[in-house]
Each structure stands twice: as structure tokens, then as C-alpha cells.
Motif scaffolding. Sequence first.
Motif, PDB file in Angstrom:
ATOM      1  N   PHE A  60       0.912  -1.181  -0.033  1.00  0.00           N
ATOM      2  CA  PHE A  60      -0.076   0.128   0.056  1.00  0.00           C
ATOM      3  C   PHE A  60       0.986   1.309   0.108  1.00  0.00           C
ATOM      4  CE2 PHE A  60      -4.302  -2.058   1.903  1.00  0.00           C
ATOM      5  CZ  PHE A  60      -4.344  -2.561   0.653  1.00  0.00           C
ATOM      6  N   ALA A  61       1.932   1.029   0.661  1.00  0.00           N
ATOM      7  CA  ALA A  61       2.901   2.386   0.850  1.00  0.00           C
ATOM      8  C   ALA A  61       3.515   2.620  -0.617  1.00  0.00           C
ATOM      9  CB  ALA A  61       3.960   2.133   1.850  1.00  0.00           C
ATOM     10  N   TYR A  62       3.713   1.497  -1.315  1.00  0.00           N
ATOM     11  CA  TYR A  62       4.487   1.560  -2.780  1.00  0.00           C
ATOM     12  C   TYR A  62       3.499   2.141  -3.477  1.00  0.00           C
ATOM     13  CZ  TYR A  62       6.683  -0.221  -6.847  1.00  0.00           C
ATOM     14  OH  TYR A  62       7.259  -0.299  -8.017  1.00  0.00           O
ATOM     15  N   SER A  63       2.054   1.781  -3.378  1.00  0.00           N
ATOM     16  CA  SER A  63       1.150   2.157  -4.275  1.00  0.00           C
ATOM     17  C   SER A  63       0.849   3.815  -4.150  1.00  0.00           C
ATOM     18  CB  SER A  63      -0.230   1.315  -3.718  1.00  0.00           C
ATOM     19  OG  SER A  63      -1.377   1.847  -4.475  1.00  0.00           O
ATOM     20  N   VAL A  64       0.903   4.357  -2.812  1.00  0.00           N
ATOM     21  CA  VAL A  64       0.623   5.623  -2.624  1.00  0.00           C
ATOM     22  C   VAL A  64       1.735   6.451  -3.043  1.00  0.00           C
ATOM     23  CG1 VAL A  64       1.246   5.777  -0.312  1.00  0.00           C
ATOM     24  CG2 VAL A  64      -0.596   7.064  -1.024  1.00  0.00           C
ATOM     25  N   ALA A 104     -10.454  -1.163   6.862  1.00  0.00           N
ATOM     26  CA  ALA A 104      -9.219  -0.747   5.770  1.00  0.00           C
ATOM     27  C   ALA A 104      -9.323  -1.419   4.541  1.00  0.00           C
ATOM     28  CB  ALA A 104      -7.865  -1.315   6.325  1.00  0.00           C
ATOM     29  N   LEU A 105     -10.139  -2.761   4.538  1.00  0.00           N
ATOM     30  CA  LEU A 105     -10.130  -3.421   3.330  1.00  0.00           C
ATOM     31  C   LEU A 105     -11.587  -2.784   2.352  1.00  0.00           C
ATOM     32  CD1 LEU A 105      -9.431  -7.083   4.086  1.00  0.00           C
ATOM     33  CD2 LEU A 105      -7.999  -5.529   3.180  1.00  0.00           C
ATOM     34  N   LEU A 106     -12.398  -2.351   3.194  1.00  0.00           N
ATOM     35  CA  LEU A 106     -13.446  -1.797   2.446  1.00  0.00           C
ATOM     36  C   LEU A 106     -13.126  -0.374   1.837  1.00  0.00           C
ATOM     37  CD1 LEU A 106     -16.467  -2.204   5.165  1.00  0.00           C
ATOM     38  CD2 LEU A 106     -15.860  -3.415   2.902  1.00  0.00           C
ATOM     39  N   ILE A 107     -12.227   0.418   2.472  1.00  0.00           N
ATOM     40  CA  ILE A 107     -11.690   1.456   2.004  1.00  0.00           C
ATOM     41  C   ILE A 107     -11.013   1.050   0.425  1.00  0.00           C
ATOM     42  CG2 ILE A 107      -9.874   3.272   2.172  1.00  0.00           C
ATOM     43  CD1 ILE A 107     -10.307   3.430   5.124  1.00  0.00           C
ATOM     44  N   TYR A 108      -9.834  -0.036   0.429  1.00  0.00           N
ATOM     45  CA  TYR A 108      -9.421  -0.095  -0.627  1.00  0.00           C
ATOM     46  C   TYR A 108     -10.521  -0.978  -1.686  1.00  0.00           C
ATOM     47  CZ  TYR A 108      -4.977   1.474   0.562  1.00  0.00           C
ATOM     48  OH  TYR A 108      -4.049   2.310   0.886  1.00  0.00           O
ATOM     49  N   LEU A 109     -11.356  -1.553  -1.016  1.00  0.00           N
ATOM     50  CA  LEU A 109     -12.593  -1.926  -2.227  1.00  0.00           C
ATOM     51  C   LEU A 109     -13.091  -0.793  -2.737  1.00  0.00           C
ATOM     52  CD1 LEU A 109     -13.462  -4.844  -2.810  1.00  0.00           C
ATOM     53  CD2 LEU A 109     -15.391  -4.349  -1.054  1.00  0.00           C
ATOM     54  N   HIS A 115       1.413   1.176 -11.735  1.00  0.00           N
ATOM     55  CA  HIS A 115       2.023   0.535 -10.492  1.00  0.00           C
ATOM     56  C   HIS A 115       1.173   0.768  -9.454  1.00  0.00           C
ATOM     57  CE1 HIS A 115       6.119   0.950 -12.301  1.00  0.00           C
ATOM     58  NE2 HIS A 115       6.347   0.202 -11.476  1.00  0.00           N
ATOM     59  N   ALA A 116       0.507   1.900  -9.173  1.00  0.00           N
ATOM     60  CA  ALA A 116      -0.426   2.143  -8.033  1.00  0.00           C
ATOM     61  C   ALA A 116      -1.314   1.087  -7.917  1.00  0.00           C
ATOM     62  CB  ALA A 116      -1.020   3.511  -7.926  1.00  0.00           C
ATOM     63  N   GLN A 117      -2.139   0.836  -9.234  1.00  0.00           N
ATOM     64  CA  GLN A 117      -3.243   0.152  -8.969  1.00  0.00           C
ATOM     65  C   GLN A 117      -2.821  -1.354  -8.997  1.00  0.00           C
ATOM     66  OE1 GLN A 117      -4.688  -0.953 -12.968  1.00  0.00           O
ATOM     67  NE2 GLN A 117      -6.351  -1.900 -12.397  1.00  0.00           N
ATOM     68  N   SER A 118      -1.833  -1.872  -9.309  1.00  0.00           N
ATOM     69  CA  SER A 118      -1.500  -3.342  -9.377  1.00  0.00           C
ATOM     70  C   SER A 118      -0.993  -3.689  -7.760  1.00  0.00           C
ATOM     71  CB  SER A 118      -0.054  -3.783 -10.358  1.00  0.00           C
ATOM     72  OG  SER A 118      -0.383  -3.354 -11.518  1.00  0.00           O
ATOM     73  N   ALA A 165      -5.903   8.198  -7.858  1.00  0.00           N
ATOM     74  CA  ALA A 165      -4.572   8.534  -7.355  1.00  0.00           C
ATOM     75  C   ALA A 165      -4.723   9.613  -6.149  1.00  0.00           C
ATOM     76  CB  ALA A 165      -3.503   9.516  -8.236  1.00  0.00           C
ATOM     77  N   VAL A 166      -5.724  10.607  -6.100  1.00  0.00           N
ATOM     78  CA  VAL A 166      -6.204  11.513  -5.076  1.00  0.00           C
ATOM     79  C   VAL A 166      -6.867  10.660  -4.003  1.00  0.00           C
ATOM     80  CG1 VAL A 166      -7.874  13.206  -4.438  1.00  0.00           C
ATOM     81  CG2 VAL A 166      -6.700  13.416  -6.692  1.00  0.00           C
ATOM     82  N   TYR A 167      -7.575   9.783  -4.340  1.00  0.00           N
ATOM     83  CA  TYR A 167      -8.434   8.735  -3.391  1.00  0.00           C
ATOM     84  C   TYR A 167      -7.128   8.016  -2.625  1.00  0.00           C
ATOM     85  CZ  TYR A 167     -11.339   5.361  -1.206  1.00  0.00           C
ATOM     86  OH  TYR A 167     -12.098   4.445  -0.424  1.00  0.00           O
ATOM     87  N   ASN A 168      -6.382   7.223  -3.535  1.00  0.00           N
ATOM     88  CA  ASN A 168      -5.476   6.634  -2.783  1.00  0.00           C
ATOM     89  C   ASN A 168      -4.545   7.552  -1.586  1.00  0.00           C
ATOM     90  OD1 ASN A 168      -3.960   4.183  -2.476  1.00  0.00           O
ATOM     91  ND2 ASN A 168      -2.716   4.410  -4.006  1.00  0.00           N
ATOM     92  N   ILE A 169      -4.510   8.455  -1.916  1.00  0.00           N
ATOM     93  CA  ILE A 169      -3.422   9.106  -0.841  1.00  0.00           C
ATOM     94  C   ILE A 169      -4.455   9.633   0.400  1.00  0.00           C
ATOM     95  CG2 ILE A 169      -2.688  11.713  -0.582  1.00  0.00           C
ATOM     96  CD1 ILE A 169      -1.979  11.647  -3.484  1.00  0.00           C
ATOM     97  N   PHE A 170      -5.696   9.518   0.121  1.00  0.00           N
ATOM     98  CA  PHE A 170      -6.656   9.623   1.458  1.00  0.00           C
ATOM     99  C   PHE A 170      -6.717   8.462   2.128  1.00  0.00           C
ATOM    100  CE2 PHE A 170      -7.955  13.737  -0.613  1.00  0.00           C
ATOM    101  CZ  PHE A 170      -7.869  14.605   0.505  1.00  0.00           C
TER     102      PHE A 170
END
Lengths: 226, 66
Positions: free
Chosen positions: A56-60, A121-126, A77-80, A146-151
Motif C-alpha cells: 500500500f505504501a508503494y502504491s501511494v 481498511a479493506l473496505l476503503i481499498y474495495l 504501478h499504484a493499481q497493481s 490517485a487522489v483517493y489513494n492518498i486519502f
Amino acid sequence: MNWMRKLWWKLLGAGILLFVLTYGLICSVPPLDITNETIRNLFYHVPMWFTMYTLFAYSVYHSIMFLRKLNMDHDLHAQSAAEIGFLFGIMGIATGSLWAKYTWGTYWEPRDPKLNGAAIALLIYLAYFVLRSAIEDETKRARLAAVYNIFAFPMQLAVTYIMPKFMLSLHPGSSDTVNFKKYDLDSQLRVVFYPAVIGWIILGFWIFTILYRYQKIKISQQNEEN
Amino acid sequence: MKRIKLLATMLWAAITASAQEATPDMADALRANGKIYVVVTVIGIIFTGIVTYLVYIDRKISKLEK
């Protein structure tokens, strides 16, 4: 032998995991009531979360880089990485639930903040994946994701790691399980636990690279067709 | 004197009680000769198989990239 040069770190990770999977069952562990032999889950359940955090850190990181450079490769990269991180999170919840059944007596303890935090946390990523699939336009999707992922990243860290530290939880490391520290630092466990964390993280990254490269090929093929 | 005697008795009682405390059930015997090594080897084989397959996919993708 060029392929071997690219493969060395993957095989190193696999080697470490082979040690963890075998020696982790044979080594002697602190004899304690209730946990008994299940303390060995420390080598398998806990690193799932470490791997999830790392991915997740790599993704953000790549989400931030995307917003700065607007390069679609960062978005991929972020998605995968988020997808494989999510997979490890699912495995963390599933293994934790089973462990809880045999030590706490229930598959899900609804009052435990760590369990609920993990589910949130899993729901946030879902929601991150749902958001992605809902937007047709590539650049728009990449930007919003990308913006969502940063939150999403600090939120999942807060609910799974920071908040449970100040609450009553059955998990070690919360405000009422100070005594657990004695066993957390057990040197017998550390010999397997540290390699386990490294090994699982490497395996997670390996699977991530396979997904990323597959997606990359798929996208380039689609571009050729158009 | 009475007090010291009482204290000594209580101490002795505490020590013997803690010595008799049963050790938790661990699968010591299982690990030694309960054939746990068979399971460990099985896990080793399965994991090696999975890793071999991962290497296989990895190389396949490398070829596609070229």
C-alpha cells in the motif's frame, strides 16, 4: 543467464520463505497456555499485514508520483500494488479469524478495534477498486484514483495500526496488553519472525511485478489494436 | 519468632506450589517422533512447486515483453 540476474531477489525471497515454512514448524516456541503451538502463526499471519502495508505504501508513492508527472505508468504501478496488497489483507483477516477461533473462542470479536479496523481498511481499498472501475476515461480515472489513494493510505494506517494502540484490544501492542511485550521479544521467535517478514514482503512484490507486467502487455496490445 | 515461622511456612508453600504448576501442553512429542517432519517436507514440496510455477510465469511474461 540474463533471466537469472533478474530472478535472484525473487529466489532469495523464496528461499527465506522455505526456511520460514519448514523451520517455523520445527523450532521450539515459548510454552504458554491458550496460545500453545498457535504462536507459530506469528510467522504467517503477522507478515501478511506487513506485506500489505508495504504494498500500500508503494502504491501511494506511485499515486503521488502520478499526480506530479502525469505518467500513466505510475498509475499502473499504484493499481497493481494496491490489488496485491488487498489480497494479502484478505489473507491476513482470514488467518487471523481462524487463529481467534482457537485462542479467543470466536471467529470475530466485534469489540476488538484491530479486527474492525482491518475490515474497514479493506473496505476503503474495495472502494478504490470500485472507483477505478466506475470511470471510463483513462486520465480522469488515474487522477481521481490517485487522489483517493492518498486519502486511503493514511486512513487504513490509522484504523489498523494507530487507533488500536490507544484502545482495549486482544492484540498485542494495544493499551492493555503491555505484558505481552515479554513474549513479543522472545529470541526464539525472532529468529524466524524477522526472516518471515522479509520473505513474505519479497513474495508479495514478486506477485505484484507479475501482475504489473501482465497489465502492461495487455495495455500495449490494446493500443496496437486501436 | 512465631511470625518468622509463619512467613517461612508460607514461603515454602508458595515455592512448592509454583514448582508443581503444570507446564502447558505443547506438541513436543509430535515434533520429535510424531512424524511432523513428513508434514514439513510436504509443505516444502508444495511451496517449491508454487515457486517453480511463479518462475515459469515470470519467464513467460519476459518473453512476451520482447
